[in-house]
Design an enzyme around this catalytic site. Structure first.
Site, short mmCIF file in Angstrom:
data_model
loop_
_atom_site.label_atom_id
_atom_site.label_comp_id
_atom_site.label_asym_id
_atom_site.label_seq_id
_atom_site.Cartn_x
_atom_site.Cartn_y
_atom_site.Cartn_z
N LYS A 1 0.60 -0.96 -0.11
CA LYS A 1 0.26 0.34 0.08
C LYS A 1 0.67 0.82 0.13
CE LYS A 1 -4.15 -1.56 1.92
NZ LYS A 1 -5.19 -2.05 3.36
N LYS B 1 -9.83 -10.43 -7.88
CA LYS B 1 -11.53 -9.99 -7.08
C LYS B 1 -12.24 -9.33 -7.10
CE LYS B 1 -9.83 -8.24 -2.65
NZ LYS B 1 -9.90 -8.22 -1.40
N LYS C 1 -13.53 -3.11 -3.52
CA LYS C 1 -13.97 -1.70 -4.03
C LYS C 1 -12.64 -0.66 -4.36
CE LYS C 1 -13.77 -1.99 1.46
NZ LYS C 1 -14.93 -2.56 2.20
P1 ADP Z 1 -11.75 -4.68 -0.39
O1 ADP Z 1 -10.63 -5.70 -1.38
O2 ADP Z 1 -12.85 -5.09 -1.44
O3 ADP Z 1 -11.49 -3.48 0.19
P2 ADP Z 1 -11.73 -5.46 2.16
O4 ADP Z 1 -9.47 -5.79 1.55
O5 ADP Z 1 -11.70 -4.49 2.97
O6 ADP Z 1 -12.56 -5.46 1.19
O7 ADP Z 1 -12.05 -6.36 2.53
C1 ADP Z 1 -12.80 -6.96 3.97
C2 ADP Z 1 -12.73 -8.23 4.10
O8 ADP Z 1 -13.69 -9.04 3.45
C3 ADP Z 1 -11.71 -8.90 4.14
O9 ADP Z 1 -11.81 -10.18 5.43
C4 ADP Z 1 -11.52 -9.83 3.06
O10 ADP Z 1 -10.91 -10.89 2.96
C5 ADP Z 1 -12.80 -10.10 2.02
N1 ADP Z 1 -12.87 -10.00 1.13
C6 ADP Z 1 -12.92 -8.76 0.64
N2 ADP Z 1 -13.18 -9.05 -0.75
C7 ADP Z 1 -14.20 -10.10 -0.85
C8 ADP Z 1 -13.85 -11.19 -2.51
N3 ADP Z 1 -14.17 -10.70 -3.88
N4 ADP Z 1 -14.35 -12.01 -2.11
C9 ADP Z 1 -14.62 -12.83 -0.83
N5 ADP Z 1 -14.37 -12.30 0.28
C10 ADP Z 1 -13.30 -10.74 0.10
#
Ligand code: ADP
Ligand code: TRP
Length: 338
Positions: free
Chosen positions: A119, A207, A210
């Site tokens: 990051k 994946k 957001k």
């Molecule tokens: P993002 O990638 O959207 O910013 P975060 O990193 O904030 O999401 O993830 C928050 C939680 O949601 C974590 O526990 C992560 O493992 C889960 N998570 C995020 N994206 C996915 C996805 N596409 N499929 C399954 N779990 C996810």
């Protein structure tokens, strides 16, 4: 005997999407159901962790409450006496313990954290907060003597760091902290060898996220159900015609739709493998739209006042536990008479 503590937090800096719901929120709710009565469950919102990278601060407070409501709408039982829900910043001991832990954490080990490097670790203007992020996370865990920390793959390194730090401090000052279990035991505890990973509808090799600018590939929990159905109808697939038995390696788009179907409609009798892509999309679009309609109705029904009352009661209760640990640490390091 005191119950063992399961502790987990989900950041609150933006709206949740279907990937968060199926990959993180629903598993937490299921975990509460599975372990009710046997374990203490600390489910908190790490609001101090939300601006290690820039955010819109005007939205943070409401977003935190909103995201807690999502858990309730997803089925988290807030009347369960062994479940504590709280906001990290309401318990000052988290910040105080962080400072003390900082002085025993090594610059080298924090510099090697993958999330920090990914990051912005090379950028001169990266915040010290991002660098320090795992130490605050260690404080979150150690204040409550938590053994079980169910987190996604990306956070495992931080749990390992917490263990190292706790053992280092215990070696110096005696048994101050409960050391969380190692990653292998954590994975066993969660009971899922393969974590759920929902893919982007547009770029299914990646994946759903957001953090990436991909609105057509991401279904937000607040999306209009009809719009969400359209996103499914225009999901990227491949050039075969029949669903068959797709795998994520060679046919990630179709495998993703089948996965969404299975998770949102586990009891369905639909025989997907015989379907054309058009029929598959029709079925999945309907399931997703119905899910969103139901979910949004439940979300609108969550009683904010009741939630705030529960939060405040739990924040008082957890403050007491956290302060006991903090006092023990303050004595050990010589800040208070022993
Ligand atoms: P993002 O990638 O959207 O910013 P975060 O990193 O904030 O999401 O993830 C928050 C939680 O949601 C974590 O526990 C992560 O493992 C889960 N998570 C995020 N994206 C996915 C996805 N596409 N499929 C399954 N779990 C996810
Ligand atoms: N860092 C976690 C994440 O990004 C959130 C978090 C903060 C957490 N403190 C924690 C998770 C303590 C488990 C335990 O998802």
């Amino acid at each position: 005997m005191q119950k063992q503590v399961i502790l987990t937090g989900l950041r609150s800096n933006s709206e949740f999407h279907l990937g968060n719901y199926l990959g993180a929120i629903l598993p937490m709710v299921e975990m509460q159901k599975r372990h009710a009565g046997q374990y203490q469950l600390n489910m908190f919102i790490p609001d101090l962790h939300s601006f290690t990278t820039p955010i819109d601060h005007g939205k943070l407070y409401q977003q935190t409450l909103q995201n807690l409501k999502v858990f309730v709408a997803a089925g988290l039982d807030i009347d369960q006496p062994d479940t504590f829900i709280y906001r990290q910043s309401y318990i000052p001991a988290h910040s105080e313990l962080t400072w003390i832990l900082d002085c025993f954490a090594y610059f080298g080990e924090l510099s090697r954290m993958t999330e920090f490097k990914d990051k912005g670790g090379n950028n001169e203007n990266v915040s010290v907060g991002l660098f320090n992020y795992p130490v605050l996370m260690a404080a979150d865990i150690l204040l409550y003597g938590a053994k079980w920390i169910p987190v996604g793959e990306d956070q495992r390194q931080h749990v390992e760091f917490t263990r190292d730090l706790a053992m280092r401090i215990n070696n110096k000052f005696g048994d101050l902290f409960v050391v969380p279990e190692d990653n292998a035991k954590q994975a066993e505890f969660v009971g899922r060898s393969e974590p759920v990973r929902i893919r982007s509808l547009r770029n299914p090799e990646r994946k759903m996220s957001k953090s990436v600018d991909d609105p057509a590939g991401t279904i937000m929990l607040i999306d209009n159900p009809e719009e969400a159905a359209k996103k499914i109808m225009s999901a990227t697939t491949d050039n075969l015609e029949k669903v068959g038995n797709p795998d994520f390696e060679s046919r990630p788009g179709v495998a993703n739709l089948v996965q969404i179907h299975k998770l949102l409609s586990p009891d369905s009798q639909n025989n997907l493998s015989e379907m054309s892509y058009k029929d598959l999309k029709d079925v999945v679009a309907k399931i997703v739209a119905d899910f969103l309609t139901n979910f949004q109705t439940r979300l609108a029904q969550v009683d904010e006042q009741q939630l705030l009352t529960k939060l405040e009661a739990d924040e008082q209760a957890t403050s007491r536990i956290a302060n006991e640990t903090l006092t023990k640490v303050q004595k050990a390091v010589g800040l208070r008479p022993s």
